[in-house]
Enzyme design. Structure first.
Site, short mmCIF file in Angstrom:
data_model
loop_
_atom_site.label_atom_id
_atom_site.label_comp_id
_atom_site.label_asym_id
_atom_site.label_seq_id
_atom_site.Cartn_x
_atom_site.Cartn_y
_atom_site.Cartn_z
N ALA A 29 0.84 -1.21 0.00
CA ALA A 29 0.00 0.00 0.00
C ALA A 29 0.87 1.25 0.00
O ALA A 29 0.60 2.22 -0.73
CB ALA A 29 -0.93 -0.01 1.21
N TYR A 30 1.92 1.24 0.80
CA TYR A 30 2.82 2.40 0.89
C TYR A 30 3.56 2.62 -0.43
O TYR A 30 3.59 3.73 -0.96
CB TYR A 30 3.81 2.17 2.02
CG TYR A 30 4.81 3.29 2.22
CD1 TYR A 30 4.39 4.55 2.64
CD2 TYR A 30 6.17 3.08 2.00
CE1 TYR A 30 5.30 5.58 2.83
CE2 TYR A 30 7.08 4.10 2.20
CZ TYR A 30 6.65 5.35 2.61
OH TYR A 30 7.56 6.36 2.79
N ALA A 31 4.13 1.55 -0.97
CA ALA A 31 4.87 1.67 -2.23
C ALA A 31 3.96 2.09 -3.37
O ALA A 31 4.36 2.88 -4.24
CB ALA A 31 5.57 0.36 -2.56
N SER A 81 1.33 3.99 -3.13
CA SER A 81 1.07 5.41 -2.99
C SER A 81 2.27 6.24 -3.44
O SER A 81 2.11 7.31 -4.04
CB SER A 81 0.70 5.76 -1.54
OG SER A 81 1.80 5.68 -0.66
#
Length: 244
Positions: A151-153, A155
């Site tokens: 999810a972080y990557a 974004s």
């Protein structure tokens, strides 16, 4: 009214953002230290800049809220005379395997990291003066593909796309636009929840065999914002000790 260059730094109350704000202040910029909720941390950064002879003020803004971000730019213009550099360091990192991630957490992370980047970049595109610089933050995890970081990557992949496109949309404005993609960096946010073995393993991955420091990242931002870095444009700069 000040004739010095003026910088806005989001996420300026701690970690990389705070170090970037202090570095730009030391380099002679008047600095607006943007923060979401950590007012005391932002004020400490302001005081450190002022103690060194610089000019700074703190501004509260939810980066995903166009009204508070616009007000932060208004403040920079009214107090310091304009905006020359925008460093968008604010972000959120929630980690979990894809199968386990709460979708409400996904939405909240993407609101901050994607919408927040879009809102700040939009204001920067409208307001930066000729000769200015826009710097956003991605992550080397976009390339490293660590489990738990989907999810972080994702974004931050969006941050890279937004940034590289606005670099081209600003043709003719004499504004350079780049993304810094740090590797593992010893910040409170990064170290939280990691045991010593995990930290040691991550520190051993770069050929330089250590974690990055906020000062390492701030140095890259200061270069990109400076006249010496102005020809660097439309790039993702991986500041990670050679990990990839």
């Amino acid at each position: 009214m000040s004739t010095s260059r003026v910088a806005i730094v989001t996420g300026g109350s701690r970690g990389i953002g705070a170090e970037v704000a202090r570095r730009l202040g030391a380099d002679g910029y008047s600095v607006v230290v943007g923060y979401a909720g950590r007012r005391e941390g932002a004020q400490e950064v302001v005081e450190a800049i002022e103690k060194s002879g610089g000019r700074a003020l703190a501004a509260q803004a939810d980066v995903a809220d166009e009204n508070t971000v616009s007000a932060m730019f208004d403040l920079a213009e009214s107090e310091f005379g304009g905006v020359d550099v925008v460093v968008h360091a604010a972000g959120r990192m929630d980690l979990a395997p894809i199968a386990e991630l709460d979708l409400d957490v996904l939405d909240a992370q993407h609101r901050t990291n994607i919408r927040g980047t879009f809102v700040v970049v939009q204001q920067a595109a409208r307001r930066l003066r000729s000769g200015g610089s826009l710097i956003t933050f991605s992550t080397s995890v976009v390339g490293l593909a660590f489990p738990g970081y989907a999810a972080y990557a994702a974004s931050k992949g969006a941050v890279e796309a937004i940034t590289l496109i606005v670099a081209r949309e600003l043709r003719g404005r004499n504004i350079n636009v780049n993304t810094i993609a740090p590797g593992p960096t010893a910040t409170e946010l990064f170290l939280d929840g990691k045991d010593e073995e995990t930290i040691a393993r991550l520190a051993s991955q770069p050929p330089l065999e250590r974690l990055g420091t906020p000062a390492d990242i701030a140095g890259a931002a200061a270069f990109l914002a400076s006249p010496a870095g102005h020809w660097t444009n439309g790039q993702v700069i991986r500041v990670n000790g050679g990990i990839i």
